[in-house]
Write a protein that holds these residues in place. Structure first.
Motif, PDB file in Angstrom:
ATOM      1  N   THR A 105      -8.603   7.794 -64.763  1.00  0.00           N
ATOM      2  CA  THR A 105      -7.272   7.190 -64.648  1.00  0.00           C
ATOM      3  C   THR A 105      -6.281   8.212 -64.091  1.00  0.00           C
ATOM      4  O   THR A 105      -6.523   9.429 -64.132  1.00  0.00           O
ATOM      5  CB  THR A 105      -6.770   6.745 -66.038  1.00  0.00           C
ATOM      6  N   ASN A 106      -5.155   7.695 -63.628  1.00  0.00           N
ATOM      7  CA  ASN A 106      -4.075   8.596 -63.195  1.00  0.00           C
ATOM      8  C   ASN A 106      -3.648   9.474 -64.372  1.00  0.00           C
ATOM      9  O   ASN A 106      -3.325  10.657 -64.205  1.00  0.00           O
ATOM     10  CB  ASN A 106      -2.876   7.787 -62.691  1.00  0.00           C
ATOM     11  N   GLN A 107      -3.649   8.844 -65.552  1.00  0.00           N
ATOM     12  CA  GLN A 107      -3.266   9.576 -66.760  1.00  0.00           C
ATOM     13  C   GLN A 107      -4.152  10.822 -66.944  1.00  0.00           C
ATOM     14  O   GLN A 107      -3.658  11.905 -67.234  1.00  0.00           O
ATOM     15  CB  GLN A 107      -3.395   8.635 -67.974  1.00  0.00           C
ATOM     16  N   ASP A 140       1.542   9.364 -63.095  1.00  0.00           N
ATOM     17  CA  ASP A 140       1.021   8.027 -62.793  1.00  0.00           C
ATOM     18  C   ASP A 140       1.959   7.323 -61.796  1.00  0.00           C
ATOM     19  O   ASP A 140       1.511   6.701 -60.833  1.00  0.00           O
ATOM     20  CB  ASP A 140       0.918   7.250 -64.121  1.00  0.00           C
ATOM     21  N   GLU A 141       3.268   7.457 -62.025  1.00  0.00           N
ATOM     22  CA  GLU A 141       4.254   6.779 -61.162  1.00  0.00           C
ATOM     23  C   GLU A 141       4.126   7.270 -59.725  1.00  0.00           C
ATOM     24  O   GLU A 141       4.131   6.492 -58.776  1.00  0.00           O
ATOM     25  CB  GLU A 141       5.707   7.035 -61.626  1.00  0.00           C
ATOM     26  N   GLN A 198       0.868   5.914 -58.122  1.00  0.00           N
ATOM     27  CA  GLN A 198       0.911   4.461 -57.859  1.00  0.00           C
ATOM     28  C   GLN A 198       1.908   4.128 -56.753  1.00  0.00           C
ATOM     29  O   GLN A 198       1.627   3.307 -55.893  1.00  0.00           O
ATOM     30  CB  GLN A 198       1.278   3.705 -59.135  1.00  0.00           C
ATOM     31  N   LYS A 241      -4.589   3.128 -59.262  1.00  0.00           N
ATOM     32  CA  LYS A 241      -4.400   3.211 -60.716  1.00  0.00           C
ATOM     33  C   LYS A 241      -5.533   4.013 -61.349  1.00  0.00           C
ATOM     34  O   LYS A 241      -5.357   4.733 -62.309  1.00  0.00           O
ATOM     35  CB  LYS A 241      -4.375   1.816 -61.338  1.00  0.00           C
ATOM     36  N   GLU A 242      -6.734   3.794 -60.841  1.00  0.00           N
ATOM     37  CA  GLU A 242      -7.902   4.518 -61.357  1.00  0.00           C
ATOM     38  C   GLU A 242      -8.955   4.584 -60.272  1.00  0.00           C
ATOM     39  O   GLU A 242      -8.857   3.908 -59.238  1.00  0.00           O
ATOM     40  CB  GLU A 242      -8.457   3.813 -62.604  1.00  0.00           C
ATOM     41  N   MET A 273      -6.614  -0.096 -55.906  1.00  0.00           N
ATOM     42  CA  MET A 273      -6.044   0.122 -57.240  1.00  0.00           C
ATOM     43  C   MET A 273      -7.124   0.570 -58.223  1.00  0.00           C
ATOM     44  O   MET A 273      -6.906   1.399 -59.087  1.00  0.00           O
ATOM     45  CB  MET A 273      -5.426  -1.177 -57.792  1.00  0.00           C
ATOM     46  N   ARG A 274      -8.325   0.002 -58.070  1.00  0.00           N
ATOM     47  CA  ARG A 274      -9.427   0.265 -59.011  1.00  0.00           C
ATOM     48  C   ARG A 274     -10.360   1.387 -58.594  1.00  0.00           C
ATOM     49  O   ARG A 274     -11.003   2.001 -59.429  1.00  0.00           O
ATOM     50  CB  ARG A 274     -10.279  -1.003 -59.186  1.00  0.00           C
TER      51      ARG A 274
END
Ligand code: COA
Length: 332
Positions: A19-21, A31-32, A35, A41-42, A285-286
């Motif tokens: 994940t971005n996290q 994350d911002e 994105q 996103k991941e 995104m995925r």
């Protein structure tokens, strides 16, 4: 007249979701930021205990074969697009041939980065049309997570690139099928997105591991703004070239499947062509940007979701390192 048709499409992505996290724990990013600039996103990263470029490609192949109601034994040629082969040489095509248990069929590797899958599809299309082969396996597969620099220094590329594999099976048909492919390159921009080493054009003393490991060995160099500027122009050019060559209008495209470079690039192209959301497929995104694998992964998912139906006009388009860019117009 003999044409080629995609009779099966499949994909495989590694299990590990990044994940971005997670990336915020290993580099200075948010994350911002990721994105907003890329849409990601991941993404998926390989597991060194079980994933290789060739075996991910084999898993994608088996799904494509199953969907086409064919078996490994039907394949008589492999065209494998990757810039991240398992070995420096030989290419991953022969490793896939071995993995699939196929004896002595030809296997060709293509190194055209993000445009690699369309280049590979075009090569396969010519072989089918000429009558040389009957069932060609076309692959786009990459493991990039082992090369990107997971630190603040590498953050402009590390957040973008990821791993995955996609496969398409081509067979001859009386009707197209693949309506056209258009391939382009402009090597003046080679160093705007590249990996310098292990390049061969170094003096012997500079090629020793201790000289290059910390500086240029497998380090992705990208001039992001240059890539972006050229990408949006070339994507539009090569899509319009495909439409003009076939006397079609953009309204006739049922689904545009762009290389998943960056969501902002796809959205820019969609806006300029005035395409509706249902006419464009994005899954960056995925999965992030999986280079040569992004188009077949997207095609496979779009097909499984029922977004691609018999007789639909599908447009594939790509831009990337080289620079190279390409399109394929397909009647499914
Ligand atoms: N997280 C947070 N900040 C980051 C970052 C990250 N992951 N990566 C770069 N930055 C910083 C930069 O250091 C820079 O900081 P500074 O202004 O203090 O120097 C700032 O963000 C802007 O950098 P820049 O490179 O100008 O950003 P950008 O707006 O051009 O966006 C890309 C960077 C890569 C997202 C953008 O250029 C892009 O999308 N390019 C196309 C890339 C692409 O599609 N490649 C694949 C082709 S196949």
């Amino acid at each position: 007249m003999r044409y080629s048709k995609i009779v099966g499409i499949g994909h495989h992505v590694p299990e590990t979701v990044i994940t971005n996290q997670y990336l915020t724990t290993v580099m200075d990013t948010t994350d911002e930021w990721i994105q907003e600039r890329t849409g990601i996103k991941e993404r998926r990263y390989m597991d060194p205990a079980k994933d290789t470029v060739a075996n991910m490609a084999a898993k994608a192949t088996r799904l494509a074969l199953q969907r086409a109601n064919l078996t490994e034994k039907d394949i008589d040629f492999i065209v494998f697009a990757t810039i991240t082969p398992d070995y420096f040489f030989p290419g991953s095509g022969v490793l896939l041939q071995r993995e699939l248990g196929l004896e002595s069929i030809g296997a060709l590797d293509i190194r055209n980065a993000c445009s690699g899958f369309i280049y590979a599809l075009s090569v396969a299309d010519q072989f089918i049309k000429s009558g040389m082969y009957k069932t060609i396996l076309v692959i786009g597969a990459e493991i990039q997570s082992t090369a990107i620099e997971l630190s603040t220094k590498g953050r402009n590329t590390a957040v973008i690139f990821a791993d995955g594999a996609g496969a398409a099976i081509l067979q001859p048909n009386e009707k197209p099928g693949i309506l056209s492919t258009h391939l382009h390159s402009d090597g003046r921009f080679a160093e705007e997105l590249y990996v310098r080493d292990p390049g061969s054009s170094r003096p012997r003393e500079e090629r020793q591991p201790e000289q290059i490991l910390d500086t240029t060995h497998f380090k992705v160099v990208m001039n992001g703004s240059q890539v972006f500027k050229h990408a949006v122009v070339r994507f539009l050019e090569v899509i319009n070239e495909a439409l003009e060559a076939n006397g079609m209008k953009k309204e006739e495209i049922n689904l545009l499947v762009p290389h998943q470079a960056n969501l902002r690039i796809s959205q820019f192209v969609q806006e300029k062509l005035a395409l509706r959301d249902d006419q464009v497929y994005n899954n960056i995104m995925r999965y992030g940007n999986t280079t040569a694998a992004s188009i077949p992964i997207a095609l496979s998912e779009a097909w499984a979701e029922g977004r691609i139906k018999e007789n639909d006009v599908i447009c594939l388009a790509a831009f990337g390192s080289g620079f190279t860019w390409a399109s394929a117009l397909i009647r499914w």
